[in-house]
Write a protein that holds these residues in place. Structure first.
Motif, PDB file in Angstrom:
ATOM      1  N   GLN A 117      30.332  38.056   9.976  1.00  0.00           N
ATOM      2  CA  GLN A 117      30.077  38.172   8.543  1.00  0.00           C
ATOM      3  C   GLN A 117      29.628  39.592   8.211  1.00  0.00           C
ATOM      4  OE1 GLN A 117      27.683  35.025   7.064  1.00  0.00           O
ATOM      5  NE2 GLN A 117      27.776  35.703   4.935  1.00  0.00           N
ATOM      6  N   ALA A 118      30.134  40.139   7.126  1.00  0.00           N
ATOM      7  CA  ALA A 118      29.768  41.484   6.699  1.00  0.00           C
ATOM      8  C   ALA A 118      28.277  41.552   6.410  1.00  0.00           C
ATOM      9  CB  ALA A 118      30.569  41.881   5.468  1.00  0.00           C
ATOM     10  N   ARG A 119      27.637  42.626   6.857  1.00  0.00           N
ATOM     11  CA  ARG A 119      26.199  42.766   6.634  1.00  0.00           C
ATOM     12  C   ARG A 119      25.885  42.862   5.143  1.00  0.00           C
ATOM     13  NH1 ARG A 119      23.017  46.924  10.184  1.00  0.00           N
ATOM     14  NH2 ARG A 119      23.946  48.371   8.680  1.00  0.00           N
ATOM     15  N   SER A 120      26.776  43.526   4.402  1.00  0.00           N
ATOM     16  CA  SER A 120      26.574  43.715   2.971  1.00  0.00           C
ATOM     17  C   SER A 120      27.032  42.507   2.156  1.00  0.00           C
ATOM     18  CB  SER A 120      27.360  44.942   2.497  1.00  0.00           C
ATOM     19  OG  SER A 120      28.756  44.691   2.593  1.00  0.00           O
ATOM     20  N   GLY A 121      27.767  41.609   2.785  1.00  0.00           N
ATOM     21  CA  GLY A 121      28.372  40.504   2.067  1.00  0.00           C
ATOM     22  C   GLY A 121      29.768  40.800   1.572  1.00  0.00           C
ATOM     23  N   ASP A 122      30.241  42.046   1.774  1.00  0.00           N
ATOM     24  CA  ASP A 122      31.583  42.439   1.331  1.00  0.00           C
ATOM     25  C   ASP A 122      32.233  43.283   2.419  1.00  0.00           C
ATOM     26  OD1 ASP A 122      33.694  42.992  -0.838  1.00  0.00           O
ATOM     27  OD2 ASP A 122      33.066  45.007  -0.243  1.00  0.00           O
ATOM     28  N   CYS A 123      33.426  42.882   2.852  1.00  0.00           N
ATOM     29  CA  CYS A 123      34.056  43.572   3.987  1.00  0.00           C
ATOM     30  C   CYS A 123      34.321  45.045   3.680  1.00  0.00           C
ATOM     31  CB  CYS A 123      35.343  42.859   4.394  1.00  0.00           C
ATOM     32  SG  CYS A 123      36.660  42.825   3.156  1.00  0.00           S
ATOM     33  N   TRP A 124      34.689  45.372   2.428  1.00  0.00           N
ATOM     34  CA  TRP A 124      35.041  46.759   2.121  1.00  0.00           C
ATOM     35  C   TRP A 124      33.807  47.664   2.121  1.00  0.00           C
ATOM     36  CZ3 TRP A 124      39.850  47.677   2.905  1.00  0.00           C
ATOM     37  CH2 TRP A 124      40.790  46.660   2.696  1.00  0.00           C
ATOM     38  N   ALA A 125      32.664  47.153   1.675  1.00  0.00           N
ATOM     39  CA  ALA A 125      31.437  47.939   1.749  1.00  0.00           C
ATOM     40  C   ALA A 125      31.070  48.214   3.199  1.00  0.00           C
ATOM     41  CB  ALA A 125      30.302  47.202   1.036  1.00  0.00           C
ATOM     42  N   ASP A 126      31.238  47.217   4.054  1.00  0.00           N
ATOM     43  CA  ASP A 126      30.963  47.425   5.478  1.00  0.00           C
ATOM     44  C   ASP A 126      31.973  48.381   6.104  1.00  0.00           C
ATOM     45  OD1 ASP A 126      29.016  45.417   5.105  1.00  0.00           O
ATOM     46  OD2 ASP A 126      29.277  44.739   7.179  1.00  0.00           O
ATOM     47  N   MET A 127      33.233  48.304   5.672  1.00  0.00           N
ATOM     48  CA  MET A 127      34.238  49.246   6.171  1.00  0.00           C
ATOM     49  C   MET A 127      33.800  50.687   5.894  1.00  0.00           C
ATOM     50  SD  MET A 127      37.063  47.727   7.525  1.00  0.00           S
ATOM     51  CE  MET A 127      38.456  48.806   7.168  1.00  0.00           C
ATOM     52  N   ALA A 128      33.272  50.928   4.706  1.00  0.00           N
ATOM     53  CA  ALA A 128      32.807  52.268   4.345  1.00  0.00           C
ATOM     54  C   ALA A 128      31.625  52.691   5.216  1.00  0.00           C
ATOM     55  CB  ALA A 128      32.430  52.305   2.871  1.00  0.00           C
ATOM     56  N   GLU A 129      30.685  51.776   5.416  1.00  0.00           N
ATOM     57  CA  GLU A 129      29.508  52.086   6.238  1.00  0.00           C
ATOM     58  C   GLU A 129      29.909  52.395   7.679  1.00  0.00           C
ATOM     59  OE1 GLU A 129      25.887  49.543   8.164  1.00  0.00           O
ATOM     60  OE2 GLU A 129      26.318  49.185   6.044  1.00  0.00           O
ATOM     61  N   LEU A 130      30.780  51.577   8.243  1.00  0.00           N
ATOM     62  CA  LEU A 130      31.209  51.791   9.621  1.00  0.00           C
ATOM     63  C   LEU A 130      32.019  53.072   9.774  1.00  0.00           C
ATOM     64  CD1 LEU A 130      32.207  48.105  10.435  1.00  0.00           C
ATOM     65  CD2 LEU A 130      30.405  49.402  11.605  1.00  0.00           C
ATOM     66  N   SER A 131      32.784  53.419   8.750  1.00  0.00           N
ATOM     67  CA  SER A 131      33.594  54.637   8.852  1.00  0.00           C
ATOM     68  C   SER A 131      32.715  55.871   8.997  1.00  0.00           C
ATOM     69  CB  SER A 131      34.504  54.766   7.628  1.00  0.00           C
ATOM     70  OG  SER A 131      33.774  55.054   6.449  1.00  0.00           O
ATOM     71  N   ARG A 132      31.506  55.820   8.443  1.00  0.00           N
ATOM     72  CA  ARG A 132      30.592  56.962   8.604  1.00  0.00           C
ATOM     73  C   ARG A 132      30.093  57.083  10.035  1.00  0.00           C
ATOM     74  NH1 ARG A 132      29.559  55.560   3.102  1.00  0.00           N
ATOM     75  NH2 ARG A 132      28.063  53.920   3.624  1.00  0.00           N
ATOM     76  N   LEU A 133      30.239  55.985  10.817  1.00  0.00           N
ATOM     77  CA  LEU A 133      29.927  56.038  12.247  1.00  0.00           C
ATOM     78  C   LEU A 133      31.167  56.377  13.071  1.00  0.00           C
ATOM     79  CD1 LEU A 133      27.704  52.829  12.710  1.00  0.00           C
ATOM     80  CD2 LEU A 133      26.946  55.205  12.370  1.00  0.00           C
ATOM     81  N   GLY A 134      32.284  56.582  12.388  1.00  0.00           N
ATOM     82  CA  GLY A 134      33.533  56.863  13.099  1.00  0.00           C
ATOM     83  C   GLY A 134      34.198  55.614  13.635  1.00  0.00           C
ATOM     84  N   ILE A 135      33.851  54.445  13.074  1.00  0.00           N
ATOM     85  CA  ILE A 135      34.375  53.165  13.557  1.00  0.00           C
ATOM     86  C   ILE A 135      35.220  52.517  12.466  1.00  0.00           C
ATOM     87  CG2 ILE A 135      33.750  50.818  14.254  1.00  0.00           C
ATOM     88  CD1 ILE A 135      31.265  52.034  15.604  1.00  0.00           C
ATOM     89  N   LEU A 136      36.385  52.045  12.848  1.00  0.00           N
ATOM     90  CA  LEU A 136      37.283  51.360  11.925  1.00  0.00           C
ATOM     91  C   LEU A 136      37.430  49.910  12.357  1.00  0.00           C
ATOM     92  CD1 LEU A 136      39.196  51.925   9.465  1.00  0.00           C
ATOM     93  CD2 LEU A 136      41.041  52.119  11.149  1.00  0.00           C
ATOM     94  N   ALA A 137      37.073  49.000  11.462  1.00  0.00           N
ATOM     95  CA  ALA A 137      37.257  47.566  11.704  1.00  0.00           C
ATOM     96  C   ALA A 137      38.427  47.065  10.860  1.00  0.00           C
ATOM     97  CB  ALA A 137      35.978  46.814  11.364  1.00  0.00           C
ATOM     98  N   SER A 138      38.663  45.768  10.892  1.00  0.00           N
ATOM     99  CA  SER A 138      39.713  45.162  10.085  1.00  0.00           C
ATOM    100  C   SER A 138      39.053  44.304   9.013  1.00  0.00           C
ATOM    101  CB  SER A 138      40.626  44.305  10.970  1.00  0.00           C
ATOM    102  OG  SER A 138      41.720  43.803  10.238  1.00  0.00           O
TER     103      SER A 138
END
Length: 376
Positions: free
Chosen positions: A322-343
């Protein structure tokens, strides 16, 4: 009439902005988004491909139904690895050009169309729905196909898709659940379509393989109304070979084989040789299974430390969290700042989740683990 139109959120261009941001991270991108194998193809497979490059079915047209040695290898594999005797069930088989085309064309090859309904899990691989839409049939999603009351009385149900272990959730359906699905489908004359591409990546118990829809205790010793799909892509890192198969109801398989022959959906001869080697090389499959188990355990621990409700899946290659923020796209943005890409989970029907793949090199895994732990 041709193909009907389709709708799908499954568009990888939508994650390109997150990919570009992740690529700017020191050390570069760690791509956990796509389940595309990165490990070596087994030596036995490569040698078989080379040996078949200038003989028999390489020079002439290969057999649509598979040559004799491949068909025997498939039958032996089902017996050895899945506890299934295809001959005793009256089943037939046909190799397919990867599992995706088999999934996408399944509803059309079953002659489904307007007025017909195909049931599938609400959270699932997007191509099930796309294939149904291409045929012009109606997609009906349910939380759990094993809850047969949710679909058995719906009008027009002609087929039921199941996927065990599932993508993206990793869920494994037990034998009782599979048998219940088969019984309900037969009661209304519908076909069970069982995608078992992750079958040898089962982490739910002591068995290395998940239950098969064609096991006698599931199907009652009869393959009627059942089709089982399997692929070499995951077990042997052969996604680029486009090597898969369908086995089950002999009448359905024979009809599909006739259409495949006419439109040229034929697995190349050398690839048939490679498929045979992959099915026979159990040692290589076990070694790759161990690699994925190690990576999944490590990713589960690191994602949990970072704050995700990550648990080891029952099967398959993915962690579904489950997304930490409750929204997959918000988590995608957060993870991208760590250099990580999820689906993003929206691709699979659940916008509050993300899928993390274990199909990365050990070097990339170490980068991901370090970044997640340091940011925890």
């Amino acid at each position: 009439m041709g193909f009907h139109s389709f709708e799908s959120p499954y568009d990888w261009s939508r994650i390109d902005p997150y990919r570009r941001r992740a690529e700017q991270c020191p050390g570069g991108l760690v791509d956990l988004s796509v389940g595309s194998p990165v490990d070596p193809v087994p030596r036995s497979v490569r040698e078989a491909l080379a040996a078949a490059a200038d003989v028999g079915q390489a020079r002439g047209y290969p057999k649509t139904a598979g040559d004799g040695p491949l068909r025997q290898a498939v039958a032996d594999w089902f017996c050895r690895c899945r506890g299934v005797d295809l001959d005793a069930l009256g089943a037939d088989l046909v190799p397919t050009v990867g599992s995706k085309e088999a999934v996408a064309l399944m509803a059309s090859l079953l002659h489904l169309g307007p007025g017909d309904r195909v049931v599938q899990p609400r959270v699932s691989y997007p191509t099930y729905a796309i294939g149904t839409q291409l045929a012009g049939a109606q997609v009906t999603t349910v939380d759990d196909p094993a809850d047969t009351d949710s679909w058995v009385d719906l009008p027009g149900v002609r087929a039921i898709w199941i996927n065990s272990p599932g993508n993206p959730s990793g869920r494994v359906i037990d034998r009782a659940g599979l048998a219940k699905i088969v019984q309900a489908a037969r009661s209304i004359g519908a076909t069970v379509l069982s995608d078992e591409c992750y079958a040898l990546l089962d982490w739910s118990g002591s068995a290395q393989a998940s239950p098969c829809i064609l096991e006698s205790q599931v199907c009652g010793g009869d393959a009627s109304g059942i089709l089982c799909l399997y692929s070499m892509s995951k077990q042997s890192n052969m996604a680029g070979y486009r090597a898969a198969l369908v086995a089950g109801d002999a009448q359905l398989v024979k009809a599909m084989t006739a259409y495949r022959k006419q439109v040229g959906l034929i697995v190349p001869g050398p690839v048939q040789g490679a498929m045979r080697a992959a099915l026979e090389d159990g040692e290589a499959v076990t070694a790759q299974r161990n690699v994925y188990a190690r990576r999944l355990h490590a990713l589960t621990e690191a994602l949990g430390a970072y704050g995700y409700d990550a648990v080891m899946p029952q099967g398959g290659l993915y962690i579904w969290a489950q997304a930490r923020s409750g929204d997959c796209w918000a988590d995608m943005a957060e993870l991208s700042r760590l250099g990580i890409l999820a689906s993003p989970g929206e691709f699979y029907g659940a916008g509050r989740y993300l899928r993390f793949s274990s199909t990365i090199t050990d070097e990339q895994l170490d980068l991901a683990l370090g970044r997640l732990r340091s940011a925890a």
